[in-house]
Design an enzyme around this catalytic site. Structure first.
Site, PDB file in Angstrom:
ATOM      1  CB  SER A 183      -0.944  -0.034   1.213  1.00  0.00           C
ATOM      2  OG  SER A 183      -1.863   1.035   1.157  1.00  0.00           O
ATOM      3  CG  HIS A 210      -4.090  -1.146  -0.984  1.00  0.00           C
ATOM      4  ND1 HIS A 210      -3.976  -1.049   0.386  1.00  0.00           N
ATOM      5  CD2 HIS A 210      -4.414  -2.445  -1.234  1.00  0.00           C
ATOM      6  CE1 HIS A 210      -4.227  -2.232   0.933  1.00  0.00           C
ATOM      7  NE2 HIS A 210      -4.485  -3.092  -0.032  1.00  0.00           N
ATOM      8  CG  MET A 303      -2.428   2.748   5.312  1.00  0.00           C
ATOM      9  SD  MET A 303      -2.947   4.460   5.417  1.00  0.00           S
ATOM     10  CE  MET A 303      -2.976   4.926   3.693  1.00  0.00           C
TER      11      MET A 303
END
Length: 362
Positions: A183, A210, A303
């Site tokens: 991410s 992501h 995260m």
């Protein structure tokens, strides 16, 4: 020190200081909306706004913010020039808030040290800008977890390396596929790994990064410049091929399905896991179901906890699990959650992961 379970965020973070933000955008409307979103977050304060890079230079020196949101296309001094100055003189976390048309510019900005980016729904002044609210809040709340020192170290250590030649080996029980989850901070980390893999590396790689729709194809195109493998955005019904890296498309999930003696890549609707899209958990779980544990699951910087449940499922089938170490992860959230699950075989700094792939795939 307070926990912030913001209603617009999927994740709760521990905030122990005020986050002071500088908003840089040549649009007065965008500055106003972004400021409104940011100041809806407890312990976040917009200390100043700037209309272009020159204006931002003066204000970043005076206010020394903890975070900068940055438009790239501005008059007088553009976002790239400003970003270079900041990273060389006052390293500060920067989130790019860019128009959709900026395309590859966001990856150029990440090469220069930006930690993440968001896409404006439209280039025009419109209340549609509020659509970025949930994503912006989540990225801002992650700032206390971010290690700016690691970004600076990455920028200083990047150098062109000539790939070695992979040893010729028989397939044996080597992994059929490598899966990567990432991410925030993921694009440059993936670029580093691919650039360090040797020529002739055959095991296909599936990546769940992501990223918004439309940008995953550009990301794949960009990665092709750094590796001898073929990199592409995974198409629905693609047949898994050796020496190929498949990037899961933004806004969708990627799964693997075995048909006869072939492995087929399929797109699945976002609702399969609305929390993350594309989801590493969905990808890893499908690999566990279809490939009998002959896989390597890898969780990089980011995260949240995406990749944890998928790694647990892979591990029950006998797969090897790798987590990026706190030493190099820009945000240690995803790797740390996977490590805490007790399924990780190797905890490695970023620069050792490609070597471990090569060892496992001989």
């Amino acid at each position: 020190m307070v926990f912030i379970p913001h209603p617009e965020s999927r994740i709760t973070y521990l905030i122990h200081f005020m986050i002071n933000v500088l908003v840089v955008d040549d649009s007065a409307f965008s500055r106003r909306i972004i400021t409104k979103i940011l100041e809806s977050i407890p312990d976040v304060k917009v200390v100043e706004t700037a209309t272009d890079g020159q204006d931002a230079l003066k204000k970043v020196i005076r206010t020394r913010p903890d975070l900068i949101t940055l438009d790239l296309e501005m008059p007088l001094m553009d976002g790239f020039t400003f970003l270079r100055w900041v990273m060389n003189n006052m390293p500060t976390p920067v989130i790019v808030v860019s128009a959709q048309e900026a395309d590859e510019n966001v990856f150029k900005a990440m090469d220069l040290g930006a930690v993440d980016f968001l896409v404006k729904p439209t280039r025009h002044a419109s209340m549609q800008l509020e659509e970025i609210k949930a994503d912006l809040i989540e990225k801002v709340l992650a700032i206390p977890l971010l290690k700016m020192r690691k970004i600076k170290e990455r920028l200083q250590s990047e150098e062109t390396k000539a790939p070695s030649v992979a040893p010729v080996t028989t397939a044996g029980d080597r992994p059929r596929v490598i899966c990567i989850a990432s991410s925030t901070g993921g694009p440059p980390a993936i670029q580093t790994i691919l650039s360090e893999l040797p020529k002739g590396f055959e095991v296909p790689i599936l990546v769940a990064q992501h990223m918004p729709p439309a940008f995953t194809a550009l990301f794949a195109e960009r990665l092709n410049k750094y590796t001898s493998m073929v990199v592409k955005e995974a198409a629905n019904e693609d047949v898994l091929q050796p020496s190929t890296v498949y990037i899961a498309p933004g806004g969708k999930h990627l799964v693997v399905e075995k048909r006869s003696n072939k492995y087929i890549l399929l797109h699945k609707d976002k609702q399969l896991d609305p929390k993350y899209s594309p989801s590493a958990n969905v990808l890893f779980s499908s690999v566990a179901d279809e490939m009998d544990g002959r896989a390597v699951g890898t969780v990089l910087t980011g995260m949240g906890d995406d990749g944890r449940e998928g790694s647990k499922k892979l591990k029950t089938k006998g797969a090897v699990i790798i987590a990026e170490s706190e030493q190099t992860a820009i945000i240690f959230g995803m790797p740390q959650e996977t490590i805490r699950a007790g399924v990780v075989d190797h905890i490695l700094p970023l620069h050792e992961i490609a070597r471990q792939f090569t060892t496992l795939c001989q």
